[in-house]
Write an enzyme that holds these catalytic residues in place. Structure first.
Site, PDB file in Angstrom:
ATOM      1  N   PHE A  39       0.892  -1.161   0.081  1.00  0.00           N
ATOM      2  CA  PHE A  39      -0.164   0.032  -0.123  1.00  0.00           C
ATOM      3  C   PHE A  39       0.862   1.151   0.130  1.00  0.00           C
ATOM      4  CE2 PHE A  39      -2.296  -3.544   1.759  1.00  0.00           C
ATOM      5  CZ  PHE A  39      -3.427  -3.234   1.380  1.00  0.00           C
ATOM      6  N   LEU A  77       2.477  -1.549   4.731  1.00  0.00           N
ATOM      7  CA  LEU A  77       2.055  -0.203   4.247  1.00  0.00           C
ATOM      8  C   LEU A  77       3.392   0.480   3.971  1.00  0.00           C
ATOM      9  CD1 LEU A  77      -0.378   0.683   7.053  1.00  0.00           C
ATOM     10  CD2 LEU A  77      -0.882  -0.367   4.841  1.00  0.00           C
ATOM     11  N   CYS A  78       3.419   1.182   3.135  1.00  0.00           N
ATOM     12  CA  CYS A  78       4.895   2.205   2.936  1.00  0.00           C
ATOM     13  C   CYS A  78       4.942   2.901   4.090  1.00  0.00           C
ATOM     14  CB  CYS A  78       4.685   2.924   1.833  1.00  0.00           C
ATOM     15  SG  CYS A  78       6.039   4.009   1.508  1.00  0.00           S
ATOM     16  N   ILE A  79       6.108   2.737   4.761  1.00  0.00           N
ATOM     17  CA  ILE A  79       6.404   3.711   5.805  1.00  0.00           C
ATOM     18  C   ILE A  79       6.344   5.249   5.877  1.00  0.00           C
ATOM     19  CG2 ILE A  79       8.769   3.309   5.844  1.00  0.00           C
ATOM     20  CD1 ILE A  79       8.819   3.129   9.294  1.00  0.00           C
ATOM     21  N   ALA A  82       2.776   6.191   5.303  1.00  0.00           N
ATOM     22  CA  ALA A  82       1.824   5.449   6.493  1.00  0.00           C
ATOM     23  C   ALA A  82       2.136   6.864   7.487  1.00  0.00           C
ATOM     24  CB  ALA A  82       2.086   4.656   6.934  1.00  0.00           C
TER      25      ALA A  82
END
Lengths: 130, 123
Positions: A39, A77-79, A82
């Site tokens: 994501f 999730l892409c940090i 996010a």
């Protein structure tokens, strides 16, 4: 065939995230496998444990949780996407002294390397939203 | 990172810079692919060609310059990027001052590029 999914749109807007989870389900039903769902950008809000959607609409979190918990699908999730959207897991919430974690534990937070790894290890990479 | 067969990735960039966070996210994705030594190409199309313009004064928006990030592509082993020739002419751009060297592609060459890439990411 091995699939990976890239989700760019929020479940709160449009239908990209919903189409992605329906596609993921169809992939598994057909006997294929999913290496990873990544994501990115607005897509990261899919992992929100605290979003509340109208009761007379379809649940937007549970189908993903089901894919992770009952089908072993890895949800990442892409940090960087996010963090700036207030999407923090326990570790990040502590690191940034934020009052609470906001990500459902079925999701993990990691870097873009996970996306590149998914691409390198999948026969098909399918993008949703954007 | 597991040692799978190398797959070529084409990142199709269609957003104007600073129009949304996705414009920057797609560039970061391409950089990550290059940093992990994947075969990655960038194709700028539509409003995306505006990302290539020099002297982006992004500090006025309180944001980092996408132009500067794109200018660093050669450090990641990406010496040139592809650009839709038709999109360039629509904006009246010739390309001599772009932040990174470009290869303009006509429709047919663009189709070939899309066809020969293993994975396509369109942002």
């Amino acid at each position: 065939m091995i699939y990976s999914l890239l989700v760019l749109s929020s479940p709160a807007s449009g239908h990209g995230a919903r189409t992605a989870q329906a596609f993921a389900r169809a992939v598994l039903q057909r006997g294929h496998s999913i290496h990873r769902v990544f994501f990115l950008d607005e897509g990261t809000s899919t992992g929100s444990a605290s979003a509340v959607f109208p009761q007379d609409e379809t649940d937007r979190l549970q189908p993903w949780v089901d894919l992770a918990e009952n089908h072993g699908v890895e949800l990442v999730l892409c940090i960087s996407s996010a963090l700036k959207r207030g999407m923090l897991d326990e570790a990040e919430a502590q690191r940034y002294e934020s009052p609470a974690a906001t990500i459902h534990p079925a999701f993990i937070v990691s870097g873009l390397g996970q996306m590149i790894d998914a691409s390198a290890n999948s026969d098909r990479l399918i993008t949703f939203g954007g | 990172m597991s040692n799978a067969d190398k797959k070529s990735m084409l990142v199709l960039i269609r957003r104007a810079p600073y129009s949304s966070s996705l414009a920057r996210a797609s560039v970061d994705l391409a950089l990550a692919a290059a940093a992990f030594e994947q075969q990655v190409d960038l194709l700028f199309q539509g409003d995306g060609v505006l990302q290539l313009l020099p002297n982006q004064q992004s500090e006025l928006l309180g944001l980092k310059s996408i132009g500067k990030v794109l200018g660093s592509l050669p450090l990641y082993g990406i010496e040139q990027v592809y650009v839709d020739a038709r999109s360039l002419s629509r904006y009246g751009l010739a390309g001599e001052n772009f932040v990174v060297p470009v290869i303009p592609l006509e429709d047919e060459a663009m189709s070939e590029l899309l066809a020969r890439s293993d994975h396509l990411v369109s942002c």
